[in-house]
Write a protein that holds these residues in place. Structure first.
Motif, PDB file in Angstrom:
ATOM      1  N   GLN A  39       0.804  -1.214   0.000  1.00  0.00           N
ATOM      2  CA  GLN A  39       0.000   0.000   0.000  1.00  0.00           C
ATOM      3  C   GLN A  39       0.851   1.284   0.000  1.00  0.00           C
ATOM      4  O   GLN A  39       0.327   2.366   0.234  1.00  0.00           O
ATOM      5  CB  GLN A  39      -0.973   0.001   1.183  1.00  0.00           C
ATOM      6  N   TYR A  41       3.055   2.609   2.026  1.00  0.00           N
ATOM      7  CA  TYR A  41       2.828   3.282   3.321  1.00  0.00           C
ATOM      8  C   TYR A  41       4.008   4.194   3.641  1.00  0.00           C
ATOM      9  O   TYR A  41       5.092   3.740   4.001  1.00  0.00           O
ATOM     10  CB  TYR A  41       2.655   2.211   4.389  1.00  0.00           C
ATOM     11  N   TYR A 190      -0.143   7.623   2.367  1.00  0.00           N
ATOM     12  CA  TYR A 190       0.229   6.615   1.370  1.00  0.00           C
ATOM     13  C   TYR A 190       0.781   7.280   0.117  1.00  0.00           C
ATOM     14  O   TYR A 190       0.461   8.430  -0.192  1.00  0.00           O
ATOM     15  CB  TYR A 190      -0.986   5.755   1.004  1.00  0.00           C
ATOM     16  N   SER A 194      -0.570   3.183  -3.801  1.00  0.00           N
ATOM     17  CA  SER A 194      -1.624   2.646  -2.939  1.00  0.00           C
ATOM     18  C   SER A 194      -2.941   2.500  -3.695  1.00  0.00           C
ATOM     19  O   SER A 194      -3.313   3.354  -4.502  1.00  0.00           O
ATOM     20  CB  SER A 194      -1.844   3.559  -1.731  1.00  0.00           C
ATOM     21  N   THR A 195      -3.632   1.402  -3.421  1.00  0.00           N
ATOM     22  CA  THR A 195      -4.931   1.158  -4.050  1.00  0.00           C
ATOM     23  C   THR A 195      -6.039   0.976  -3.024  1.00  0.00           C
ATOM     24  O   THR A 195      -7.173   0.684  -3.383  1.00  0.00           O
ATOM     25  CB  THR A 195      -4.870  -0.109  -4.914  1.00  0.00           C
ATOM     26  N   LYS A 199      -6.501   5.348   0.463  1.00  0.00           N
ATOM     27  CA  LYS A 199      -5.277   5.762  -0.238  1.00  0.00           C
ATOM     28  C   LYS A 199      -5.057   7.272  -0.264  1.00  0.00           C
ATOM     29  O   LYS A 199      -3.921   7.731  -0.404  1.00  0.00           O
ATOM     30  CB  LYS A 199      -5.249   5.215  -1.662  1.00  0.00           C
TER      31      LYS A 199
END
Length: 211
Positions: A39, A41, A190, A194-195, A199
């Motif tokens: 993601q 992060y 994010y 990121s999805t 996000k």
């Protein structure tokens, strides 16, 4: 049947310390890859950079350290030593593998941190002050273990900041002259890869010094 890997929605739905221990025991082994890497992060690294840019130095306490992503980022910035505290022994075990920490302390921040008063020159926290986790009620415990002049860099989910009571709590600490120099830069949690449903979420980094 294969057990489903925990995710952010599960973390945001937590309500008790025991819920937190249970979730993060299940998530610890896959957290770095299946959440943080997948993601994109960014928050742990951005929190560490904000702390360093403000002039923060070690020794540092990483509160709610999880698997140690923020501590790892601090070490890469040359900020040491760093101690980790978290409610989850399983997450701290993952943090130890990164070799970024001097010590790890399993503790429920709501009950305080078992170290002497004024032990740290800095306190960071990334991802702990958010939905289903902790609010400003733990700030006194963090201030207790910080020395006068210690820098703080505490990420707070922007959607949780008002709801969680952080604005009022930080204002009381300013007016009571417990802290000074508060700024609240807002950053993306994010990156572009990121999805997830969150996000586009942002965090406020509460940067301040203990008086």
């Amino acid at each position: 049947m294969k057990k489903q890997t925990p995710g952010l929605s599960d973390a945001y739905a937590l309500s008790t310390p025991e819920d937190s221990r249970r979730l993060y025991a299940d998530w610890a082994g896959t957290y770095d890859q299946e959440f943080a890497a997948d993601q994109d992060y960014l928050l742990p690294g951005l929190t560490a950079k904000a702390f360093a840019a403000a002039g923060g130095t070690g020794p540092v306490l990483d509160a709610g350290a999880g698997t140690g992503l923020c501590g790892e980022a601090l070490r890469e910035l040359g900020i040491e030593p760093v101690d980790a505290t978290d409610i989850s022994a399983a997450m701290l075990a993952e943090a130890l593998r990164k070799d970024a920490y001097r010590d790890v302390i399993e503790a429920n921040l709501l009950e305080g941190i078992p170290v002497p008063r004024g032990s740290y020159r800095g306190v960071v926290s990334s991802g702990t002050f958010t939905h289903g986790h902790l609010g400003p009620e733990v700030l006194p415990a963090l201030l207790r273990v910080a020395a006068p002049g210690a820098w703080f860099a505490l990420s707070v989910n922007a959607k949780f900041y008002e709801k969680g009571g952080f604005a009022d709590a930080l204002d009381r600490l300013l007016r009571g002259q417990w802290i000074k120099g508060l700024t609240l830069p807002e950053l993306c949690i994010y990156g572009p890869r990121s999805t997830g449903a969150q996000k586009d979420d942002t965090a406020l980094i509460a940067l301040f010094q203990k008086v």
